[in-house]
Each structure stands twice: as structure tokens, then as C-alpha cells.
Design a protein around this motif. Structure first.
Motif, PDB file in Angstrom:
ATOM      1  N   HIS A 119       0.832  -1.200   0.000  1.00  0.00           N
ATOM      2  CA  HIS A 119       0.000   0.000   0.000  1.00  0.00           C
ATOM      3  C   HIS A 119       0.873   1.259   0.000  1.00  0.00           C
ATOM      4  CE1 HIS A 119      -4.118   1.653   0.735  1.00  0.00           C
ATOM      5  NE2 HIS A 119      -3.392   2.707   1.034  1.00  0.00           N
ATOM      6  N   PHE A 120       1.813   1.335   0.938  1.00  0.00           N
ATOM      7  CA  PHE A 120       2.704   2.491   0.980  1.00  0.00           C
ATOM      8  C   PHE A 120       3.535   2.578  -0.291  1.00  0.00           C
ATOM      9  CE2 PHE A 120       1.851   2.787   5.507  1.00  0.00           C
ATOM     10  CZ  PHE A 120       2.020   4.139   5.768  1.00  0.00           C
ATOM     11  N   LYS A 121       3.995   1.441  -0.772  1.00  0.00           N
ATOM     12  CA  LYS A 121       4.860   1.455  -1.948  1.00  0.00           C
ATOM     13  C   LYS A 121       4.134   1.997  -3.164  1.00  0.00           C
ATOM     14  CE  LYS A 121       7.723  -1.465  -4.907  1.00  0.00           C
ATOM     15  NZ  LYS A 121       8.195  -2.828  -5.220  1.00  0.00           N
ATOM     16  N   ILE A 122       2.896   1.560  -3.364  1.00  0.00           N
ATOM     17  CA  ILE A 122       2.139   1.992  -4.541  1.00  0.00           C
ATOM     18  C   ILE A 122       1.937   3.501  -4.531  1.00  0.00           C
ATOM     19  CG2 ILE A 122      -0.156   1.918  -5.619  1.00  0.00           C
ATOM     20  CD1 ILE A 122      -0.242  -1.075  -4.780  1.00  0.00           C
ATOM     21  N   ILE A 123       1.564   4.042  -3.366  1.00  0.00           N
ATOM     22  CA  ILE A 123       1.290   5.477  -3.297  1.00  0.00           C
ATOM     23  C   ILE A 123       2.584   6.285  -3.379  1.00  0.00           C
ATOM     24  CG2 ILE A 123       0.349   7.323  -1.852  1.00  0.00           C
ATOM     25  CD1 ILE A 123      -1.765   5.345  -0.891  1.00  0.00           C
ATOM     26  N   THR A 124       3.624   5.815  -2.702  1.00  0.00           N
ATOM     27  CA  THR A 124       4.903   6.523  -2.777  1.00  0.00           C
ATOM     28  C   THR A 124       5.426   6.521  -4.199  1.00  0.00           C
ATOM     29  OG1 THR A 124       5.400   5.840  -0.507  1.00  0.00           O
ATOM     30  CG2 THR A 124       7.231   6.645  -1.836  1.00  0.00           C
ATOM     31  N   GLU A 125       5.325   5.372  -4.875  1.00  0.00           N
ATOM     32  CA  GLU A 125       5.798   5.264  -6.255  1.00  0.00           C
ATOM     33  C   GLU A 125       4.982   6.153  -7.188  1.00  0.00           C
ATOM     34  OE1 GLU A 125       7.553   1.606  -8.862  1.00  0.00           O
ATOM     35  OE2 GLU A 125       5.641   1.272  -7.850  1.00  0.00           O
ATOM     36  N   ALA A 126       3.740   6.426  -6.789  1.00  0.00           N
ATOM     37  CA  ALA A 126       2.885   7.298  -7.590  1.00  0.00           C
ATOM     38  C   ALA A 126       3.190   8.777  -7.351  1.00  0.00           C
ATOM     39  CB  ALA A 126       1.416   7.020  -7.277  1.00  0.00           C
ATOM     40  N   GLY A 127       4.165   9.052  -6.486  1.00  0.00           N
ATOM     41  CA  GLY A 127       4.491  10.441  -6.181  1.00  0.00           C
ATOM     42  C   GLY A 127       3.603  11.033  -5.120  1.00  0.00           C
ATOM     43  N   GLY A 128       2.933  10.175  -4.351  1.00  0.00           N
ATOM     44  CA  GLY A 128       1.970  10.661  -3.381  1.00  0.00           C
ATOM     45  C   GLY A 128       2.460  10.615  -1.954  1.00  0.00           C
ATOM     46  N   THR A 129       1.631  11.167  -1.085  1.00  0.00           N
ATOM     47  CA  THR A 129       1.854  11.088   0.358  1.00  0.00           C
ATOM     48  C   THR A 129       0.576  10.579   0.991  1.00  0.00           C
ATOM     49  OG1 THR A 129       2.513  12.342   2.322  1.00  0.00           O
ATOM     50  CG2 THR A 129       1.149  13.485   0.716  1.00  0.00           C
ATOM     51  N   LEU A 130       0.676   9.918   2.132  1.00  0.00           N
ATOM     52  CA  LEU A 130      -0.499   9.274   2.714  1.00  0.00           C
ATOM     53  C   LEU A 130      -0.353   9.183   4.217  1.00  0.00           C
ATOM     54  CD1 LEU A 130      -0.252   5.405   2.339  1.00  0.00           C
ATOM     55  CD2 LEU A 130       1.619   6.937   1.722  1.00  0.00           C
ATOM     56  N   ASN A 131      -1.488   8.979   4.875  1.00  0.00           N
ATOM     57  CA  ASN A 131      -1.471   8.739   6.312  1.00  0.00           C
ATOM     58  C   ASN A 131      -2.871   8.333   6.744  1.00  0.00           C
ATOM     59  OD1 ASN A 131      -0.488   8.541   8.936  1.00  0.00           O
ATOM     60  ND2 ASN A 131       0.590  10.493   8.817  1.00  0.00           N
ATOM     61  N   GLY A 132      -3.005   8.104   8.035  1.00  0.00           N
ATOM     62  CA  GLY A 132      -4.292   7.814   8.640  1.00  0.00           C
ATOM     63  C   GLY A 132      -4.261   8.311  10.070  1.00  0.00           C
ATOM     64  N   THR A 133      -5.408   8.686  10.621  1.00  0.00           N
ATOM     65  CA  THR A 133      -5.476   9.142  12.007  1.00  0.00           C
ATOM     66  C   THR A 133      -6.731   8.581  12.658  1.00  0.00           C
ATOM     67  OG1 THR A 133      -6.726  11.181  11.562  1.00  0.00           O
ATOM     68  CG2 THR A 133      -4.328  11.308  11.400  1.00  0.00           C
ATOM     69  N   THR A 134      -6.639   8.417  13.966  1.00  0.00           N
ATOM     70  CA  THR A 134      -7.780   7.931  14.744  1.00  0.00           C
ATOM     71  C   THR A 134      -7.982   8.849  15.942  1.00  0.00           C
ATOM     72  OG1 THR A 134      -7.117   5.673  14.195  1.00  0.00           O
ATOM     73  CG2 THR A 134      -8.752   5.929  15.927  1.00  0.00           C
ATOM     74  N   ASN A 135      -9.225   9.181  16.248  1.00  0.00           N
ATOM     75  CA  ASN A 135      -9.514   9.857  17.501  1.00  0.00           C
ATOM     76  C   ASN A 135     -10.685   9.158  18.173  1.00  0.00           C
ATOM     77  OD1 ASN A 135     -11.903  10.927  16.356  1.00  0.00           O
ATOM     78  ND2 ASN A 135     -10.919  12.855  15.815  1.00  0.00           N
ATOM     79  N   THR A 136     -11.285   9.794  19.124  1.00  0.00           N
ATOM     80  CA  THR A 136     -12.370   9.140  19.846  1.00  0.00           C
ATOM     81  C   THR A 136     -13.554   8.833  18.951  1.00  0.00           C
ATOM     82  OG1 THR A 136     -13.153  11.337  20.499  1.00  0.00           O
ATOM     83  CG2 THR A 136     -11.783  10.144  22.080  1.00  0.00           C
ATOM     84  N   ASP A 137     -13.753   9.613  17.879  1.00  0.00           N
ATOM     85  CA  ASP A 137     -15.021   9.566  17.165  1.00  0.00           C
ATOM     86  C   ASP A 137     -14.943   9.177  15.697  1.00  0.00           C
ATOM     87  OD1 ASP A 137     -16.392  10.626  19.504  1.00  0.00           O
ATOM     88  OD2 ASP A 137     -15.384  12.497  19.025  1.00  0.00           O
ATOM     89  N   ARG A 138     -13.759   9.183  15.114  1.00  0.00           N
ATOM     90  CA  ARG A 138     -13.652   8.809  13.706  1.00  0.00           C
ATOM     91  C   ARG A 138     -12.249   8.352  13.385  1.00  0.00           C
ATOM     92  NH1 ARG A 138      -9.562  10.899  12.775  1.00  0.00           N
ATOM     93  NH2 ARG A 138      -9.082  13.094  12.493  1.00  0.00           N
ATOM     94  N   THR A 139     -12.155   7.601  12.288  1.00  0.00           N
ATOM     95  CA  THR A 139     -10.865   7.197  11.735  1.00  0.00           C
ATOM     96  C   THR A 139     -10.845   7.631  10.280  1.00  0.00           C
ATOM     97  OG1 THR A 139     -10.869   5.236  13.153  1.00  0.00           O
ATOM     98  CG2 THR A 139      -9.281   5.282  11.362  1.00  0.00           C
ATOM     99  N   ASN A 140      -9.752   8.260   9.848  1.00  0.00           N
ATOM    100  CA  ASN A 140      -9.695   8.649   8.440  1.00  0.00           C
ATOM    101  C   ASN A 140      -8.393   8.200   7.803  1.00  0.00           C
ATOM    102  OD1 ASN A 140      -7.993  10.541   9.652  1.00  0.00           O
ATOM    103  ND2 ASN A 140      -8.742  12.263   8.470  1.00  0.00           N
ATOM    104  N   TYR A 141      -8.473   7.942   6.517  1.00  0.00           N
ATOM    105  CA  TYR A 141      -7.345   7.514   5.696  1.00  0.00           C
ATOM    106  C   TYR A 141      -7.303   8.454   4.500  1.00  0.00           C
ATOM    107  CZ  TYR A 141      -8.001   3.340   8.511  1.00  0.00           C
ATOM    108  OH  TYR A 141      -8.151   2.483   9.568  1.00  0.00           O
ATOM    109  N   PHE A 142      -6.116   8.944   4.153  1.00  0.00           N
ATOM    110  CA  PHE A 142      -6.071   9.965   3.112  1.00  0.00           C
ATOM    111  C   PHE A 142      -4.752   9.908   2.365  1.00  0.00           C
ATOM    112  CE2 PHE A 142      -5.164  11.607   7.321  1.00  0.00           C
ATOM    113  CZ  PHE A 142      -3.888  12.156   7.189  1.00  0.00           C
ATOM    114  N   GLU A 143      -4.799  10.370   1.132  1.00  0.00           N
ATOM    115  CA  GLU A 143      -3.605  10.438   0.302  1.00  0.00           C
ATOM    116  C   GLU A 143      -3.756  11.585  -0.689  1.00  0.00           C
ATOM    117  OE1 GLU A 143      -6.569   7.464  -0.608  1.00  0.00           O
ATOM    118  OE2 GLU A 143      -4.819   7.022   0.637  1.00  0.00           O
ATOM    119  N   THR A 144      -2.626  12.230  -0.974  1.00  0.00           N
ATOM    120  CA  THR A 144      -2.553  13.261  -2.009  1.00  0.00           C
ATOM    121  C   THR A 144      -1.620  12.747  -3.096  1.00  0.00           C
ATOM    122  OG1 THR A 144      -2.827  15.007  -0.358  1.00  0.00           O
ATOM    123  CG2 THR A 144      -2.029  15.664  -2.525  1.00  0.00           C
TER     124      THR A 144
END
Length: 949
Positions: free
Chosen positions: A113-138
Motif C-alpha cells: 500500500h505504501f509502496k504503490i502510493i509513494t511510487e505514484a508520487g503521493g503522500t499518505l497517512n491515517g489518524t484515529t480519535n475518539t469519534d472517527r478514523t480517516n485515511y487519506f492520500e494526495t
């Protein structure tokens, strides 16, 4: 002092009218399974995020925002599940899945997953808090379909790929994260202590987001799968896509990849559950710290309650910067090193918090701090709310809204959050109104309702062995949790929903044709006082961002006065001869502007952000700061004391100790061997006259630089910048050499930190000075697959394969004067020796055998496709233009770099690896519990030398 910010200011923008939900011209009308909900369009004169909202038949909410300014796309998938959805005794599951979702799915291989996005020239991450989890990439916009394929695969095809091995590995990674962020960090257990004391047992906020390790140890892989099956269906998710997209084509792709994923169980929103306290609860705990801390937390309302906005304003009055009451009563008079107020809000409950760290020189205890805080509340009652209080908050709100529009990721995250928590991406209309409508009476009302004579949780964090220094004896015990009898989840208990597709999901989509990325059009100017200006126009927001760089940084100071550059910069943030620091802060806040002055190695940096309509007024204040500093003795004494206490407190942090030792070992007895803040000895010896003398000698405009990004034209901006031409003078040129030390290489320098849960490791040597198309740049490319990406050899080994660390890597760094190569990581204490072995194995193997064909291809694609992200925001543009001005580069260097990436040979890379990765030339620094580590490290065959900071 901690900067106070209004809650939720970055979650929206000024709204406009919505189009009817029955719009017949919408792109979804010919796409089966997609329903149009609403559209918000741009309106002249209004700040708005235009979007279209759709819902798929399976319940997935889709929000699309078109922004053609850069060839980028940002994808965000937000699941309405956080730690508040967990069961008692099964904490940490939501955060755990933040990790598991990057470990591959049915059609995406392990570590891909990281390799595909990095190879595509992108950046990515995910965060969790008490109420939601999000996954994102540019990513570059031509890679959008690949991102949708990835996100859909882990939404609908994850569980069959969750193996026992992956589960165990990520469990270790989470433990390492907790060790690094909680157990091994000063005050790291504060937040979970407050939560456990604030909320009754079983309340969704009574346990930490990262979870209790006992719960994770008790869980099995099927427990985790069952949690995913319950909460991660499309009907509990919002997919938000923004950037250079074709709306109709994007909808077709979204429906293709997500539309056949079956709905999950129905999800009902949780009801607000603010805490209720019948009496003050005093709780304390010991920690490996220098400064004690008191933290008071009052329960209030819940997210977007009508009283949230006036409570935010109250927090601003009490703790919002240099104009606040707590600053006046605790920080300015040096009773406290730090004091702040905040009103953090979550979906189910909010709290009003006040904290202070007493200054040792004041002789004040935590009990004294509590009294001053409570007296300050009484003072507020008598003072009341002033007109400027509301003006400052509303100006800052407007500024933050607009600056939040400068990146596609910022706009997408705002839309996603508003939809998740309000079912309305356009909620900002209400958000703006509720802050603009706050009155003085509202603020006094919420103070009387939630703070005055109300009960709070009061937590004292005290140094180890000093429980008697708590603000008051504990009257509340955080009791052991009542854990239900564990019922093991079997594989047959897990419901796996399977999609039925008419295409082959195992085939990864190919990227479309990449759009050309244009280097920003730049202009040059030179002011009459010798300041060079390099600027570019950016029309996305009505803002101006400036970076002023004056040749007066840390390299200009004598090592006997280490820290004077930083203290001088801080003094320029204080009073002028025309107005007090408090008045200066008030004027800037009323403009919604920020001005921050700091010192780096070569420069004194003045970072300025302003709404363009307030630029001239902001520059007038900047000129006053730079030309008329007051250098008051009491302000210098306060900053000096805070710096000294910070230095002492930093010695409780393993990462700081590692960096401090590493700097000293790489450099001979020169300024680069010392921390930028100075040492306790050098800072203690400084006087206000030293700061004034440093200012008089070095802080001059000639040979300075201004990097500018504004919606103004060159002619318009230069008119404003000419206000600086009244400032004259030239400082001495930099005359410095930074020789390397004669420290013994190939040995381990061991710095003791008693009882450390993790060990900090640094391995490296002095290396190349920075260049942009020469050997330094080529060595950066060489190191990329070894330590420069998430899926580099070092990180995959130590984090993903071994579970020793939360993250590890290696990098080249440098400036015009010196450079270095550094491998780094913070690892489990019990895996310190094993981690050293793996670092050595990876570096030695790469030096001996070089890069693989696959890694070379990966590096070429990843590095060259990053260009789309280099110039998106004003901040990114400032960094890019700053390099050009500082290093006298031609804009064509970008094309030269691209050519190097495409043409650098395997042999050249391997030659660089052999040249620069000789471990016999490197020093090893380890910070941890020396009595435990010494015999283990010696058993590896290394000479171990005790090193003291």
C-alpha cells in the motif's frame, strides 16, 4: 506559552446557498446506483468550498470538490468509528485498524500500500480519535483511479488478508507507538489519567484512543475482524475527493470500485454524554520529569452545542496568548514557565482545561498554581468581557477559515469532517454564525454555568519520588477496570460480506497521462536597503505569506554564548519602544495576522501570514518589531528562565538526548556541536545587554532575503514592501568553519536514561554539504530505498518485519557549511541490541550489494512524480523559492533534477553507497537504561563508552 486556537476553525468556510437536491443536470443521473443529494456552488465575494454530494445504493456518502489549480487529487475516507465505539476491555481496536488498513488487502500484497502510493508520487497517512478514523492520500491527479482501487480494496476486501502474522506484527507496532508517544515521553500519561478520572467506568471516553496494552494482548485476530465487520461498512463512511478531477468520470470510477461493496450493519449516532462531577477530584501520578504540572479540567457540553462557541471565547480571554489573564498572572511575572487554557471538544463531550508548570525560581508549588488559577477566574468575573475579546476571536476565525483553503487536502478534510459530524458538508454557514453571534453576555453565562463554583478533575504530575508535591492529596482513586469475562471470538463468528463484481479487482489500474507541472512564475526585486526579494503570485486565496531571512542565525554566535541568537529572536517577539508585547499581540490578533521570529542555523527567520487586506497594517507592526525592539530586562529574564527550564526538561526526553550527544560527537568544539537553544551554562551566563549587542551587530537588512507568495502582483506587493526601506545597515559576513570531531568511530556511545521504555538510536557521520544537482542530491537518491521512504529497507525490517519500532529510517542532511548522514529509530528497550544488529545488516548489505532493479525503478517513479506537490500551497512555494534565493539556483534546477533521476545509473548509485555507507566511519549513539543495555551491547562485540550530556 501554548498558542490558543478556537476549536473547529479549520473545519469549514463561509457557506453559500445549496442547489435543489432534484437538480436534473447532475452527473449522477445516468449512473445506476448513484443518487445526487445536493450541490454548493462558488459565489462571488464569498469564501466557499464548492462541492457536490452523492450517496451510493450501499450507503456510501460521496463528496466531490473540483479544484483545477494544481494537477493533484486528494482522497479521504472517513469512517464514523473511533475509540468511543469500542467495548469495555477491548480498547484500542479502532486505532489498531488504522495500522491494519495499511498492511495489504485481498488484491494488494503485503507492504504494497505504501509502496504503490509513494511510487505514484503521493503522500499518505491515517489518524484515529475518539469519534472517527480517516485515511487519506494526495497524489498527482492522473493517479486517482489507482487510489480509489486501493481504498475500495481495503474497505471491502480486507478481512481475508488479515493474517495472524500481520496481527501480531501490528500489535507490536502499536506497543512501540505507545512506548514512544506515551510511556517514554514526559507527561505522556496525562491525557489518559484525566479521562479515567473525568468519566465514569464504561463511558466511551474513559479509555485512551491508543488503548490499554492489556486489552490488545488479550484480543485475538478474530476479535479485530469482528470489530471491522461491525463498523467499516460503506454506510458508515464518507468518501471525499478533491482536486483536479472530472466529476462525472470520478463518479463512474467511485461506483465501479465501491458500489458493489455490501452495506454493513446499521449505525446509530451516539448521544452526547458530557461528564458530571459532584465534587473536585484530585488525582496525581509520578513521572520522569523535571517540572511538575497541574491540569484542571471542567466538564462542559458536546461538539457543536450552542454553548461551545462562547466557551471557546472564554478560553481565549483566559489563556489566549500574551493578552490573556493567565499569561499576565503566571507567565509574565515568571511564576510559571508555561500556562494555557483550551476548550477541546469531541462528539460526545467537551472539557474546559487550564494547565500550568511552575517556574522553579519562583518557589511556587502546584498548590500555589491552583490558587493563582482560581484567583484568575475571580478576576475574570470582575473584569468581564471586553470589546477587543470578541474582535480578536472573530478576526482570527476569519483568517483561519481562509488560510485553511490553501491546500486541496485542507478543503477536503473540512468537507469530510462536517459531513461526518453534522451530515452537512456546508455546516460552516452555521459555524460562522455561531461564532459571529457570540455576545459578552453569552461568555459570562457559560462561565457561570460551567466554570464558576463547578467541580473539576485536578491532576498533578510530579517528579518521581516526590508525591508530596501534588497540589492536594488525592481524594479520587482511579480504580482497576471491571473487565467482562473474555469471550473468545471464533473465525465462524466473523461476518464477511463479499462483493460481486463484473471486473477483475486483482488488476491494478494504470495511471493516466501525467499533466505537466509548471514551476511557479517568479519575479525578482531588490529593495534599496539591500534586501533581495523573490516572489510569485498565487490567486487561490486573498492572502500574503512572507518569509524574511536575515543573516543572523546560530552560526553567527560564539560558542561561549550559544543560545543568544535564539534569545534575540524571542526578544523581537516581545515589546517594542512603541508598545508592550501585550499590545503588539492584541493588534496582530485583531488583524488576524501571525508573525513569528525564530533563529535557524544561518538565518533569523520572520514568518508572516496575513490577509492581504491587512498586509500594510501587519508590515507596519513587523517593521516596529525589527527596528524598535525594547529589550526590557524583565522580558529577557523571563525568556532566559523559560529557556533554561526547557533545556533541563528536555533531558528527560530520549530523542533529545540522542540528538544532543550525536551533534557533539560529529562536531569538534564549535557552535554546531551545541544545541540551538544553548546549554544550561551558556544561557545562564547571558544578559540582556548581550542580546542587544547581538541585535546591533547582526540583525541588519543588507544581504537579507524576502520570499513572498501573495495574490498581489509584483508591482502591488513591492509598494507594500518598500515600507521596510527605512531600515538600513549591514552586518558582518559569516566567517566560520565547522571541523569534524575526532570522536572514536565504530563504537557505541551510551547515554543513560533510567528505566527508559524505549531506546533512541542514532548512527552516522559527517558527510556532504548540500547541493541540488551534485553528489549530495545523488546520494539522497541512493539512500531513498534504504532509509528514505516508509517502505525502505530499514523501516520494513525494524517496524514491519521485526516489530521493534514505530518508525526508523536514514537520511542525508546539510547546508552550505556542513552535512551528515544519519540512521535513526526509537526502539523497544528489550530489542535495543537486536535493532543495532538489523541497522548494521541493512546498511552493510546495501553498501556491499547496492540497489536492486526494482528499487531503482521505484525510486525513479516516486521522486519524479512528487513535483505536483512541490508548489501547491503558499508554504510549499515559500520553501521552494527560498532554496532558489539562498543557493542562487536557476529555476531550471528542477528539470536538471528530473533528468538526474531518470538517467542516474545503477553503477553510480552503488558507487555512492560504497563511498558513503562505511559503518567503520560512523558513530553509534544509544540512549536508554545503561545498566541493562551495557552488557547486551558489549555482547555484540562493540566497545561501549559512557557519554554524559
Amino acid at each position: 506559552m501554548k498558542k490558543w486556537t478556537v476549536a473547529l476553525l479549520l473545519t469549514g468556510v463561509v457557506a453559500c446557498q445549496q442547489s435543489p437536491s432534484t437538480d436534473e443536470s447532475n452527473p449522477a443521473q445516468n449512473i445506476a446506483g448513484v443518487s445526487f443529494v445536493e450541490e454548493v456552488k462558488a459565489q462571488a465575494g464569498k469564501t466557499v468550498i464548492p462541492y457536490q454530494k452523492y450517496v451510493l445504493d450501499n450507503g456510501l456518502t460521496v463528496i466531490l470538490h473540483q479544484d483545477m489549480s494544481d494537477p493533484l487529487a486528494h482522497v479521504d475516507v472517513t469512517y464514523h468509528v473511533g475509540s468511543a465505539r469500542e467495548d469495555i476491555g477491548k480498547s484500542g481496536f479502532a486505532h489498531f485498524f488504522e495500522h491494519m488498513m495499511f498492511q495489504g488487502s485481498e488484491n494488494v500484497a503485503d507492504e504494497e500500500h505504501f509502496k504503490i502510493i509513494t511510487e505514484a508520487g503521493g503522500t499518505l497517512n491515517g489518524t484515529t480519535n475518539t469519534d472517527r478514523t480517516n485515511y487519506f492520500e494526495t497524489v498527482p491527479s492522473n493517479q486517482l483511479e489507482k487510489m480509489l482501487w486501493l481504498e475500495a480494496d481495503r474497505m471491502g476486501f480486507l478481512l481475508d488478508a488479515v493474517t495472524e502474522k500481520k496481527f501480531e506484527n501490528q500489535r507490536e507496532t502499536v506497543k512501540n507507538e505507545r512506548g514512544q508517544r506515551v510511556d517514554n515521553r514526559p507527561y505522556g500519561r496525562l491525557w489518559e489519567t484525566v479521562s479515567a478520572a473525568m468519566y465514569p467506568e464504561g463511558h466511551p471516553y474513559s479509555w485512551p484512543v491508543i488503548g490499554y496494552m492489556d486489552d490488545l494482548n488479550r484480543a485475538n485476530v478474530n476479535d479485530m475482524k469482528a470489530f471491522f465487520s461491525r463498523w467499516y461498512g460503506p454506510n458508515n463512511a464518507t468518501l471525499t475527493i478533491g482536486g483536479d478531477i472530472d466529476v462525472e468520470q470520478t463518479l463512474v470510477l467511485v461506483n465501479k470500485y465501491f458500489g458493489t461493496i455490501p452495506r454493513g450493519p446499521e449505525v446509530v449516532d451516539q448521544e452526547p454524554q458530557p461528564a458530571v462531577l459532584e465534587a473536585d477530584r484530585y488525582v496525581s501520578f509520578e513521572d520522569n520529569i523535571h517540572l511538575p504540572l497541574i491540569y484542571m479540567s471542567f466538564p462542559t457540553v458536546s461538539l457543536r452545542d450552542e454553548d461551545e462557541a462562547p466557551l471557546d471565547v472564554l478560553a481565549s480571554i483566559l489563556g489566549g496568548g500574551k493578552t490573556s489573564l493567565l499569561y499576565k498572572n503566571l507567565v509574565k511575572n515568571q511564576l510559571a514557565v508555561q500556562a494555557s487554557t483550551n476548550h477541546p471538544c469531541a462528539e460526545l463531550a467537551c472539557t474546559f482545561t487550564l494547565l500550568a508548570l511552575p517556574h522553579p525560581a519562583s518557589g511556587k508549588s502546584l498548590a500555589d498554581m491552583e490558587k493563582v488559577i482560581r484567583d484568575t477566574l475571580v478576576e475574570f468575573e470582575q473584569r468581564g468581557v471586553e470589546d477587543d475579546d470578541l474582535l480578536k476571536v472573530k478576526a482570527e476565525m476569519e483568517s483561519n477559515f481562509i488560510f485553511g483553503l490553501q491546500s486541496v487536502s485542507g478543503k477536503v478534510s473540512q468537507l469530510a469532517a462536517n459531513e461526518t459530524f453534522s451530515k452537512d458538508p456546508n455546516y460552516i454557514e452555521k459555524d460562522i454564525a455561531r461564532y459571529n453571534n457570540v455576545t459578552k453576555e453569552d461568555v459570562m453565562r457559560v462561565y457561570n454555568t460551567y466554570i464558576k463554583d463547578k467541580s473539576a478533575v485536578i491532576v498533578s504530575v510530579v517528579p518521581n519520588g516526590k508525591p508530596e508535591t501534588a497540589a492536594k492529596a488525592d481524594n479520587w482513586e482511579i480504580k482497576p477496570r471491571t473487565i467482562p469475562e473474555y469471550a473468545e471470538t471464533k473465525a465462524d463468528d466473523v461476518v464477511i460480506r463479499r462483493a460481486k463484481d463484473t471486473f477483475d479487482r486483482s488488476v491494478m489500474p494504470q495511471a493516466g497521462v501525467a499533466k505537466a507541472v509548471s514551476v511557479p512564475v517568479m519575479w525578482n526585486q531588490k529593495l534599496s536597503n539591500g534586501i533581495k526579494v523573490l516572489g510569485t503570485q498565487s490567486l487561490e486565496t486573498p492572502t500574503t505569506s512572507l518569509l524574511i531571512k536575515l543573516p543572523a542565525g546560530n552560526y553567527y554566535q560564539d560558542k561561549s554564548q550559544a543560545g543568544i541568537a535564539s534569545l534575540t529572536a524571542q526578544m523581537l517577539n516581545e515589546s517594542t519602544t512603541e508598545r508592550s508585547a501585550e499590545d503588539m499581540s492584541k493588534e496582530l490578533r485583531k488583524l488576524g495576522s501571525s508573525v513569528n521570529i525564530s533563529a535557524s542555523a544561518n538565518y533569523l527567520n520572520i514568518n508572516i501570514n496575513a490577509l492581504t487586506k491587512n498586509l500594510d497594517a501587519t508590515l507596519a507592526l513587523v517593521n516596529e518589531k525589527l527596528q524598535k525592539p525594547a529589550f526590557k530586562a524583565d522580558e529577557f529574564a523571563r525568556l532566559q528562565g523559560q529557556t533554561i527550564q526547557g533545556i533541563i526538561n528536555n533531558k528527560k526526553d530520549a530523542g533529545y538526548l540522542a540528538s544532543r550527544a550525536y551533534d557533539a560527537l560529529l562536531n569538534a568544539d564549535n557552535i554546531a556541536a551545541l544545541p540551538s537553544s544553548g546549554t544550561q551554562a551558556t544561557v545562564s551566563a547571558l544578559k540582556v545587554e548581550d542580546a542587544k549587542a547581538y541585535y546591533d551587530k547582526f540583525v541588519k537588512p543588507a544581504n537579507g532575503q524576502i520570499i513572498a507568495v501573495s495574490d498581489l502582483t509584483q508591482a502591488q506587493l513591492v509598494v507594500s514592501l518598500k515600507s521596510m526601506e527605512s531600515w538600513q545597515g549591514e552586518g558582518p559576513a559569516l566567517d566560520i568553519t565547522l571541523p569534524a570531531s575526532d570522536a572514536k568511530t565504530g563504537v557505541i556511545y551510551l547515554v543513560n536514561k533510567d528505566g527508559a521504555a524505549q531506546s533512541a538510536i542514532r548512527i552516522g557521520k559527517r558527510s556532504l554539504t548540500r547541493d541540488f544537482t551534485g553528489e549530495f542530491y545523488k546520494s539522497y537518491l541512493m539512500n531513498f530505498p534504504l532509509g528514505g521512504a516508509f517502505n525502505s529497507r530499514i523501516n520494513l525490517n525494524l517496524r514491519e518485519d521485526k516489530g521493534y519500532t514505530y518508525g526508523a529510517g536514514a537520511y542525508f542532511s546539510g547546508d552550505k557549511e556542513a552535512g551528515r548522514y544519519t540512521a535513526y529509530g526509537e526502539v523497544r528497550a528489550d530489542a535495543t541490541d537486536a535493532s543495532i544488529v538489523e541497522f548494521v545488516k541493512e546498511i552493510d548489505n546495501y553498501a556491499a550489494n547496492g540497489i536492486t532493479d526494482e528499487e531503482l525503478s521505484f525510486m525513479r517513479a516516486a521522486v519524479n512524480q512528487r513535483d505536483a506537490r512541490k508548489y501547491e500551497t503558499p508554504r510549499a512555494k515559500l520553501g521552494f523559492l527560498g532554496q532558489i534565493l539562498e543557493y542562487d539556483l536557476s529555476p531550471s534546477f528542477v528539470a536538471e533534477q528530473a533528468k538526474i533521476v531518470e538517467t542516474i545509473s545503477k553503477d553510480e548509485i552503488n558507487g555512492l553507497a560504497k563511498k558513503h555507507l562505511n559503518l567503520k566511519e560512523m558513530v553509534f549513539v544509544v540512549v536508554g537504561d545503561a545498566k541493562t543495555l551495557r552488557p547486551q551491547l558489549e555482547a555484540l562485540g562493540y566497545e561501549v563508552i559512557d557519554y554524559k550530556i
